[in-house]
Design a protein around this motif. Structure first.
Motif, PDB file in Angstrom:
ATOM      1  N   ALA B  37      30.858  39.220  36.821  1.00 26.21           N
ATOM      2  CA  ALA B  37      29.693  38.575  37.449  1.00 26.21           C
ATOM      3  C   ALA B  37      30.055  37.999  38.816  1.00 26.21           C
ATOM      4  O   ALA B  37      29.332  38.201  39.800  1.00 26.21           O
ATOM      5  CB  ALA B  37      29.146  37.480  36.529  1.00 26.21           C
ATOM      6  N   ALA B  38      31.194  37.292  38.885  1.00 30.75           N
ATOM      7  CA  ALA B  38      31.606  36.708  40.171  1.00 30.75           C
ATOM      8  C   ALA B  38      31.931  37.803  41.176  1.00 30.75           C
ATOM      9  O   ALA B  38      31.785  37.611  42.385  1.00 30.75           O
ATOM     10  CB  ALA B  38      32.811  35.789  39.971  1.00 30.75           C
ATOM     11  N   GLY B  39      32.334  38.979  40.665  1.00 29.53           N
ATOM     12  CA  GLY B  39      32.722  40.096  41.519  1.00 29.53           C
ATOM     13  C   GLY B  39      31.562  40.764  42.240  1.00 29.53           C
ATOM     14  O   GLY B  39      31.786  41.632  43.085  1.00 29.53           O
ATOM     15  N   ILE B  40      30.326  40.392  41.917  1.00 29.47           N
ATOM     16  CA  ILE B  40      29.203  40.994  42.653  1.00 29.47           C
ATOM     17  C   ILE B  40      28.867  40.190  43.901  1.00 29.47           C
ATOM     18  O   ILE B  40      28.034  40.598  44.698  1.00 29.47           O
ATOM     19  CB  ILE B  40      27.934  41.148  41.775  1.00 29.47           C
ATOM     20  CG1 ILE B  40      27.396  39.787  41.343  1.00 29.47           C
ATOM     21  CG2 ILE B  40      28.210  42.036  40.586  1.00 29.47           C
ATOM     22  CD1 ILE B  40      25.997  39.866  40.754  1.00 29.47           C
ATOM     23  N   LEU B  41      29.536  39.040  44.062  1.00 29.95           N
ATOM     24  CA  LEU B  41      29.329  38.254  45.289  1.00 29.95           C
ATOM     25  C   LEU B  41      30.068  38.926  46.445  1.00 29.95           C
ATOM     26  O   LEU B  41      31.077  39.578  46.238  1.00 29.95           O
ATOM     27  CB  LEU B  41      29.856  36.822  45.080  1.00 29.95           C
ATOM     28  CG  LEU B  41      29.127  35.981  44.025  1.00 29.95           C
ATOM     29  CD1 LEU B  41      29.892  34.699  43.737  1.00 29.95           C
ATOM     30  CD2 LEU B  41      27.711  35.663  44.481  1.00 29.95           C
ATOM     31  N   PRO B  43      32.654  39.350  49.605  1.00 30.45           N
ATOM     32  CA  PRO B  43      32.554  40.678  50.242  1.00 30.45           C
ATOM     33  C   PRO B  43      32.515  41.816  49.223  1.00 30.45           C
ATOM     34  O   PRO B  43      33.242  41.789  48.239  1.00 30.45           O
ATOM     35  CB  PRO B  43      33.851  40.745  51.061  1.00 30.45           C
ATOM     36  CG  PRO B  43      34.811  39.868  50.330  1.00 30.45           C
ATOM     37  CD  PRO B  43      33.996  38.767  49.744  1.00 30.45           C
ATOM     38  N   GLY B  49      29.976  48.428  42.673  1.00 29.92           N
ATOM     39  CA  GLY B  49      29.010  49.329  42.036  1.00 29.92           C
ATOM     40  C   GLY B  49      29.026  49.274  40.518  1.00 29.92           C
ATOM     41  O   GLY B  49      28.014  48.962  39.893  1.00 29.92           O
ATOM     42  N   TRP B  50      30.166  49.558  39.911  1.00 29.32           N
ATOM     43  CA  TRP B  50      30.205  49.598  38.443  1.00 29.32           C
ATOM     44  C   TRP B  50      29.925  48.214  37.848  1.00 29.32           C
ATOM     45  O   TRP B  50      29.351  48.108  36.773  1.00 29.32           O
ATOM     46  CB  TRP B  50      31.544  50.162  37.933  1.00 29.32           C
ATOM     47  CG  TRP B  50      32.736  49.245  38.052  1.00 29.32           C
ATOM     48  CD1 TRP B  50      33.654  49.237  39.047  1.00 29.32           C
ATOM     49  CD2 TRP B  50      33.119  48.200  37.141  1.00 29.32           C
ATOM     50  NE1 TRP B  50      34.584  48.250  38.816  1.00 29.32           N
ATOM     51  CE2 TRP B  50      34.282  47.602  37.659  1.00 29.32           C
ATOM     52  CE3 TRP B  50      32.585  47.718  35.941  1.00 29.32           C
ATOM     53  CZ2 TRP B  50      34.922  46.539  37.024  1.00 29.32           C
ATOM     54  CZ3 TRP B  50      33.232  46.654  35.309  1.00 29.32           C
ATOM     55  CH2 TRP B  50      34.382  46.077  35.851  1.00 29.32           C
ATOM     56  N   ARG B  51      30.305  47.153  38.581  1.00 30.30           N
ATOM     57  CA  ARG B  51      30.028  45.799  38.080  1.00 30.30           C
ATOM     58  C   ARG B  51      28.529  45.557  37.983  1.00 30.30           C
ATOM     59  O   ARG B  51      28.025  45.018  36.990  1.00 30.30           O
ATOM     60  CB  ARG B  51      30.651  44.754  39.002  1.00 30.30           C
ATOM     61  CG  ARG B  51      32.156  44.642  38.826  1.00 30.30           C
ATOM     62  CD  ARG B  51      32.712  43.610  39.801  1.00 30.30           C
ATOM     63  NE  ARG B  51      34.136  43.413  39.587  1.00 30.30           N
ATOM     64  CZ  ARG B  51      35.016  43.231  40.552  1.00 30.30           C
ATOM     65  NH1 ARG B  51      34.619  43.228  41.819  1.00 30.30           N
ATOM     66  NH2 ARG B  51      36.284  43.048  40.282  1.00 30.30           N
TER      67      ARG B  51
END
Lengths: 141, 138
Positions: B37-41, B43, B49-51
């Protein structure tokens, strides 16, 4: 594209798992954490079942060696999996306090996006604010 | 107060383990929801994409389940101020500690990661203490 569709399906299975296990109900999670009250041990069984399933699949499907998992661990968080540091302990404690206050952790929070309850929306908004706060204070790795 | 539900806990847990295993085998990624979830922030990068697709599946699981005719009980008793504080702590703490219930509690422990075992013990203890204090002391 295939990998994206696969990720979508895995997310769907994960979400259905949380729903079927009723881990999307904060009252049930809090009842697990309330050991000295009317204790509901369900969450322990959910974890045990997930661990057993994942552990068995990891063991019997080739290609996922301990080595590759360790490499990935170091690539994703920069820390070997045996290293215990202050960040790990303090972070886990902070996470636990929030989890104990609400009965919600990130998976069930996101599944709750369509619950229609204002409490779910407040939690999700605050959780992303927490992510942003972390990246603001500690820089993105 | 909720009842101990053995079968649904086992079935749901198995699905969580299966989804985590599949993501590991095909994407070589840990199914840690806080990290995803944090990885969609920003940069944004190759993993965004896969996240997003994984999270879309996770979110859509609920309306799909309801569409099949089943109810999803969600009971929130805490006031919104507590929910706001809790969300902030969960978000910040999961990033500082490098994982949450799924990343440390399931995927990490399945790999016998000492970090994950320690983190899980710490957040279980902290959460249990908060519930004890709020329900039986305050």
């Amino acid at each position: 594209m295939g990998k994206h569709i696969a990720a979508f399906i895995f997310g769907l299975i994960f979400g259905l798992g949380l729903i079927i296990a009723q881990m999307t109900n904060p009252a049930k999670v809090l009842a697990f954490l309330d050991v000295s009250g009317a204790w509901d041990p369900s969450l322990a069984l959910v974890m045990a079942s997930a661990l057993l399933t994942l552990g068995l699949l990891q063991r019997f499907i080739p290609g996922l060696s301990e080595e590759s998992a360790t490499q990935q661990d170091q690539a994703s968080c920069g820390t070997p999996k045996s290293q215990i540091d202050g960040k790990l302990i303090v972070g886990a404690a902070i996470f636990g306090i929030g989890w104990g206050l609400s009965g919600i952790c990130p998976g069930p929070a996101l599944v709750g996006l369509t619950s229609g309850l204002s409490g779910s929306y407040v939690f999700i908004g605050a959780m992303f604010a927490g992510f942003v706060l972390f990246y603001g204070l500690h820089r993105r790795q | 107060m909720t009842a101990f539900t053995v079968l649904s806990a086992l079935a749901g847990g198995a699905l969580i383990g299966l989804a985590s295993a599949l993501l590991l085998f095909t994407h070589n990624r840990i199914a840690g929801i806080s990290g995803i979830a944090a990885g969609i922030l920003p940069p944004w990068g190759a993993d965004t994409g896969w996240r997003l697709w994984f999270l879309a599946g996770l979110i859509i699981s609920a309306p799909l389940y309801r569409l099949a005719g089943y109810a999803i009980p969600v009971q929130i008793d805490a006031p919104w101020v507590a929910m706001a504080a809790a969300g902030l702590l969960v978000g910040y703490g999961s990033r500082l500690g490098g994982g949450c219930t799924s990343g440390h509690g399931v995927c990490g422990i399945a790999r016998l990661s000492v970090r994950s075992i320690v983190a899980t013990l710490v957040f279980m203890l902290a959460a249990g203490l908060v519930v004890y204090l709020s329900r039986h002391v305050l």
